[in-house]
Design a protein around this motif. Sequence first.
Motif, PDB file in Angstrom:
ATOM      1  N   ALA A  52       0.871  -1.220   0.185  1.00  0.00           N
ATOM      2  CA  ALA A  52      -0.071   0.049  -0.046  1.00  0.00           C
ATOM      3  C   ALA A  52       0.740   1.311  -0.036  1.00  0.00           C
ATOM      4  O   ALA A  52       0.511   2.148  -0.625  1.00  0.00           O
ATOM      5  N   LEU A  53       1.904   1.222   0.916  1.00  0.00           N
ATOM      6  CA  LEU A  53       2.849   2.342   0.714  1.00  0.00           C
ATOM      7  C   LEU A  53       3.510   2.539  -0.581  1.00  0.00           C
ATOM      8  O   LEU A  53       3.558   3.694  -1.063  1.00  0.00           O
ATOM      9  N   GLY A  54       3.989   1.363  -0.986  1.00  0.00           N
ATOM     10  CA  GLY A  54       4.415   1.788  -2.418  1.00  0.00           C
ATOM     11  C   GLY A  54       3.377   2.224  -3.479  1.00  0.00           C
ATOM     12  O   GLY A  54       3.765   2.863  -4.406  1.00  0.00           O
ATOM     13  N   ARG A  55       2.214   1.661  -3.256  1.00  0.00           N
ATOM     14  CA  ARG A  55       1.183   2.372  -4.515  1.00  0.00           C
ATOM     15  C   ARG A  55       1.051   3.968  -4.132  1.00  0.00           C
ATOM     16  O   ARG A  55       0.750   4.655  -5.004  1.00  0.00           O
ATOM     17  N   LEU A  56       1.362   4.279  -2.850  1.00  0.00           N
ATOM     18  CA  LEU A  56       1.119   5.568  -2.514  1.00  0.00           C
ATOM     19  C   LEU A  56       2.318   6.279  -3.093  1.00  0.00           C
ATOM     20  O   LEU A  56       2.240   7.648  -2.891  1.00  0.00           O
ATOM     21  N   GLY A  57       3.569   5.754  -3.464  1.00  0.00           N
ATOM     22  CA  GLY A  57       4.781   6.611  -3.463  1.00  0.00           C
ATOM     23  C   GLY A  57       5.444   6.558  -2.511  1.00  0.00           C
ATOM     24  O   GLY A  57       6.612   7.573  -2.399  1.00  0.00           O
ATOM     25  N   LEU A  58       5.239   6.048  -1.486  1.00  0.00           N
ATOM     26  CA  LEU A  58       5.866   6.469  -0.106  1.00  0.00           C
ATOM     27  C   LEU A  58       7.069   5.049   0.152  1.00  0.00           C
ATOM     28  O   LEU A  58       6.468   3.964   0.049  1.00  0.00           O
ATOM     29  N   GLU A  59       8.129   5.468   0.472  1.00  0.00           N
ATOM     30  CA  GLU A  59       9.333   4.375   0.546  1.00  0.00           C
ATOM     31  C   GLU A  59       9.698   4.466   2.191  1.00  0.00           C
ATOM     32  O   GLU A  59       9.634   5.460   2.946  1.00  0.00           O
ATOM     33  N   ALA A  60       9.821   3.165   2.568  1.00  0.00           N
ATOM     34  CA  ALA A  60      10.148   3.001   3.804  1.00  0.00           C
ATOM     35  C   ALA A  60      11.119   1.837   3.972  1.00  0.00           C
ATOM     36  O   ALA A  60      10.776   0.586   3.035  1.00  0.00           O
ATOM     37  N   ALA A  61      12.027   1.786   4.718  1.00  0.00           N
ATOM     38  CA  ALA A  61      13.162   0.707   4.555  1.00  0.00           C
ATOM     39  C   ALA A  61      12.498  -0.610   5.164  1.00  0.00           C
ATOM     40  O   ALA A  61      11.658  -0.499   6.262  1.00  0.00           O
ATOM     41  N   PRO A  62      12.588  -1.841   4.434  1.00  0.00           N
ATOM     42  CA  PRO A  62      11.787  -2.885   4.817  1.00  0.00           C
ATOM     43  C   PRO A  62      11.944  -3.192   6.271  1.00  0.00           C
ATOM     44  O   PRO A  62      11.189  -3.735   6.859  1.00  0.00           O
ATOM     45  N   SER A  63      13.491  -3.351   6.655  1.00  0.00           N
ATOM     46  CA  SER A  63      13.676  -3.779   8.075  1.00  0.00           C
ATOM     47  C   SER A  63      13.039  -2.903   9.027  1.00  0.00           C
ATOM     48  O   SER A  63      12.519  -3.309  10.065  1.00  0.00           O
ATOM     49  N   GLU A  64      12.939  -1.494   8.867  1.00  0.00           N
ATOM     50  CA  GLU A  64      12.372  -0.623   9.738  1.00  0.00           C
ATOM     51  C   GLU A  64      11.059  -0.768   9.903  1.00  0.00           C
ATOM     52  O   GLU A  64      10.363  -0.773  10.857  1.00  0.00           O
ATOM     53  N   LEU A  65      10.492  -1.103   8.611  1.00  0.00           N
ATOM     54  CA  LEU A  65       8.873  -1.114   8.733  1.00  0.00           C
ATOM     55  C   LEU A  65       8.416  -2.485   9.200  1.00  0.00           C
ATOM     56  O   LEU A  65       7.624  -2.084  10.033  1.00  0.00           O
ATOM     57  N   GLU A  66       9.101  -3.462   9.030  1.00  0.00           N
ATOM     58  CA  GLU A  66       8.805  -4.848   9.846  1.00  0.00           C
ATOM     59  C   GLU A  66       9.058  -4.749  11.096  1.00  0.00           C
ATOM     60  O   GLU A  66       8.270  -5.195  11.958  1.00  0.00           O
ATOM     61  N   SER A  67      10.186  -4.180  11.617  1.00  0.00           N
ATOM     62  CA  SER A  67      10.302  -4.001  13.196  1.00  0.00           C
ATOM     63  C   SER A  67       8.971  -3.154  13.843  1.00  0.00           C
ATOM     64  O   SER A  67       8.661  -3.463  14.668  1.00  0.00           O
ATOM     65  N   THR A  68       8.636  -2.053  13.110  1.00  0.00           N
ATOM     66  CA  THR A  68       7.809  -1.011  13.666  1.00  0.00           C
ATOM     67  C   THR A  68       6.464  -2.083  13.773  1.00  0.00           C
ATOM     68  O   THR A  68       5.893  -1.910  14.747  1.00  0.00           O
ATOM     69  N   ILE A  69       6.080  -2.530  12.825  1.00  0.00           N
ATOM     70  CA  ILE A  69       4.860  -3.249  12.564  1.00  0.00           C
ATOM     71  C   ILE A  69       4.572  -4.438  13.395  1.00  0.00           C
ATOM     72  O   ILE A  69       3.812  -4.599  14.171  1.00  0.00           O
ATOM     73  N   ARG A  70       5.857  -5.136  13.449  1.00  0.00           N
ATOM     74  CA  ARG A  70       5.942  -6.466  14.269  1.00  0.00           C
ATOM     75  C   ARG A  70       5.612  -6.244  15.700  1.00  0.00           C
ATOM     76  O   ARG A  70       5.032  -6.852  16.411  1.00  0.00           O
ATOM     77  N   SER A  71       6.236  -5.098  16.163  1.00  0.00           N
ATOM     78  CA  SER A  71       6.138  -4.653  17.664  1.00  0.00           C
ATOM     79  C   SER A  71       4.637  -4.425  18.108  1.00  0.00           C
ATOM     80  O   SER A  71       4.380  -4.495  19.287  1.00  0.00           O
ATOM     81  N   HIS A  72       3.758  -4.447  17.103  1.00  0.00           N
ATOM     82  CA  HIS A  72       2.485  -3.940  17.527  1.00  0.00           C
ATOM     83  C   HIS A  72       1.506  -4.884  17.129  1.00  0.00           C
ATOM     84  O   HIS A  72       0.322  -4.844  17.490  1.00  0.00           O
ATOM     85  N   ILE A  73       1.861  -6.143  16.560  1.00  0.00           N
ATOM     86  CA  ILE A  73       1.028  -7.217  16.511  1.00  0.00           C
ATOM     87  C   ILE A  73       0.866  -8.298  17.554  1.00  0.00           C
ATOM     88  O   ILE A  73       1.816  -8.529  18.396  1.00  0.00           O
ATOM     89  N   THR A  74      -0.328  -8.490  17.956  1.00  0.00           N
ATOM     90  CA  THR A  74      -0.915  -9.141  19.312  1.00  0.00           C
ATOM     91  C   THR A  74      -0.008 -10.633  18.918  1.00  0.00           C
ATOM     92  O   THR A  74      -0.148 -11.175  17.787  1.00  0.00           O
ATOM     93  N   PRO A  75       0.345 -11.212  20.137  1.00  0.00           N
ATOM     94  CA  PRO A  75       1.061 -12.285  19.972  1.00  0.00           C
ATOM     95  C   PRO A  75       0.009 -13.397  19.466  1.00  0.00           C
ATOM     96  O   PRO A  75      -1.044 -13.591  19.895  1.00  0.00           O
TER      97      PRO A  75
END
Length: 189
Positions: A52-75
């Motif tokens: 979705a971010l790619g479709r919007l033309g927004l870039e985020a480093a994959p490792s930083e994106l994964e780290s930020t998102i995974r820390s909020h996923i319910t176990p």
Amino acid sequence: MDAPPVSKSLSRKSNSFSLHSPSLNTLRLRRIFDIFDCNGDGLITVDEISQALGRLGLEAAPSELESTIRSHITPGSDGLRFEDFCAMHREIDETIGDYDGVAETIDAGDREESDLREAFKVFDENGDGYISAKELQAVLDKLGLVEGKEMARVEQMIGSFDRNRDGRVDFTEFKDMMRSVTMKDLRPQ
């Protein structure tokens, strides 16, 4: 366990990152969640957000994106639930804070008006003060929504709120539309 710091690529300061009206903010978050939830399973995976971010033309480093998102996923979950997504948004918003470091003192009515103007500008790509069917279609298409592929559906959406029948939505009509949608979408089911 502390959540990792918010990625710099995800934390550009903006005065419109978070809408001040709670009902508009919840509606906006629900719509963003639904856009990111490509397969409609009620969960957002790291891959879905990345796409979705790619479709919007927004870039985020994959490792930083994964780290930020995974820390909020319910176990035990494969992705973010809506509640997790809201919590992540709140944390990012708190990390970014006010864009000028000063708490805003605008009253709620002025904030809502300001938020609506910011939202209107997203759709009014040419800045003429109106949202045409073509402009609405362009935004919907950028977001990867199926409605962006069908001009007839876009024209129907415009027609639903175009009180003066000029084929476009002005700011007053847009405000009515957003308030109407906000009230309907936020009523308990």
